[in-house]
Design an enzyme around this catalytic site. Sequence first.
Site, mmCIF file in Angstrom:
data_model
loop_
_atom_site.group_PDB
_atom_site.id
_atom_site.type_symbol
_atom_site.label_atom_id
_atom_site.label_comp_id
_atom_site.label_asym_id
_atom_site.label_seq_id
_atom_site.Cartn_x
_atom_site.Cartn_y
_atom_site.Cartn_z
ATOM 1 N N GLU A 37 0.816 -1.209 0.000
ATOM 2 C CA GLU A 37 0.000 0.000 0.000
ATOM 3 C C GLU A 37 0.858 1.272 0.000
ATOM 4 O O GLU A 37 0.565 2.212 -0.721
ATOM 5 C CB GLU A 37 -0.920 -0.024 1.240
ATOM 6 C CG GLU A 37 -1.971 1.049 1.280
ATOM 7 C CD GLU A 37 -2.988 0.943 0.145
ATOM 8 O OE1 GLU A 37 -3.103 -0.138 -0.451
ATOM 9 O OE2 GLU A 37 -3.641 1.966 -0.138
ATOM 10 N N ASP A 38 1.914 1.267 0.768
ATOM 11 C CA ASP A 38 2.641 2.525 1.004
ATOM 12 C C ASP A 38 4.035 2.618 0.411
ATOM 13 O O ASP A 38 4.730 3.612 0.623
ATOM 14 C CB ASP A 38 2.743 2.783 2.515
ATOM 15 C CG ASP A 38 1.380 3.056 3.131
ATOM 16 O OD1 ASP A 38 0.480 3.477 2.388
ATOM 17 O OD2 ASP A 38 1.216 2.840 4.340
#
Length: 471
Positions: free
Chosen positions: A86-87
């Site tokens: 996600e990051d």
Amino acid sequence: MTVLETGEKHQELLDELLSDVEAYNSELDRDLLARAFRFAAAAHEGQQRRSGEAFIRHPWGAAKILAELRQDEQTIAAALLHDVVEDTETEIDEVRSEFGDEVTQLVEGVTKLTRIHFQSREQAEAENYRKMIAAMVGDERVILIKLADRLHNMRTIEYLGKQKQLQKARETLEVYAPLAHRLGIHKLKWELEDLSFETLHPRKYEEIKTMVAERRTDREEHVSEAARVLQLELDKVDIPAEISGRAKHFFSIYDKMAKKGREFNEIYDLTAMRVIAERGGDEGTRDCYGALGLIHSLWKPMPGRFKDFVAMPKFNGYRALHPPVIGPPGRPVEILTSKQGRGPSRDWMSLAKSSRARNKIRQWFSRETREDAEAKGREALEHALKGQNLPYAKLRGSATLAQVIRETGFKKADDFYLALGSGKLQPGTIVNKVVQRLKTEQVAEVHPVVRKAPKTQPVSGSDMGVVVPGV
Ligand code: MN
């Protein structure tokens, strides 16, 4: 190689996590956790949390929470990796080639959940989200990781802006805490609730905290005395069991004060004790009922409040008896006789993998939700009647209430309570109707010309309470 360097930079974090997990898992694959930790540390290198700490502290914090819940090593590894897709630039395929399918599926599941954006919505809608999550997730470990992720974020919520804080706290209270409750992980649920409560109502939180602190010694003495008496009796009949006190949590106190209009003392005196039978299997089951017999011979049971989750375990594997009693000295003590009240069960997890099982989970959720709403409805009515000095115990089985139920358009009492519990009917309206009806009936008593109102007739052996005549 950079992977090693960044990993070594946080060596003390890794060591701490390894020793946490090894404390309950002696066959731990240290290498798996070390690789996952270093992979995550390298991927998040240079990123910071709003607190200014290195980002790796967050997945590490989530992994520590799961270690406290004694989760398996794949879950801990996936928690360490939960934000890399996600990051960071990391692709899910890199995770797969490094860590295999099991860990990758967990990471993927968490990533999918993270992409659903819950905003603060109506409670009814939050209910749908909870169902959706349960239905779409095939492996409950995904939800566990997500809950640990949220808990760590809530613990560090002070670094967010005020608006964001309120939004996260509301979402936690409406979506995540109830999920933790459904999974039977009360430790997570309580902390999620208390942290949200502190964020949403800081003054009330402080107030209750102070009141609890002031009364703590008193309460502890009360519990330990009751525990001593019970332990003595259990020893006499050879039932090996562990007794512990269970403190009420700040949010649950507030919730009862706000929603049910109770006084602090009324709630706080409801001290809880937990009795865990040490033996498993049939012996354990017998021990539970044996302990129950003892408890009922020591203290007076509270009528209509007994729950048996041993004969009929909850779907998450929770097996317990809830025999609320009036304890010494005249104060209520709630005693949980539990064989396995700890975490979620593995059965649930393996079950959840087929689509038939997912259907079952969905049904269970709607049944539990229904039961919760019904119980809420009964309590709301009881409380509203009490406000007018009307005894619910007498009215619940009476023809008077039955007629009011019919008048409101309901054929079945449980549908009526469901409507009350979900806010579609107002208890105040019902109380007014009851009062009106009682007045008419009084007139009927005085003037026998008018047809006499039917007598109160409680329903035997049924908790439904009300029989609607002529339906
Ligand atoms: Mn996260």
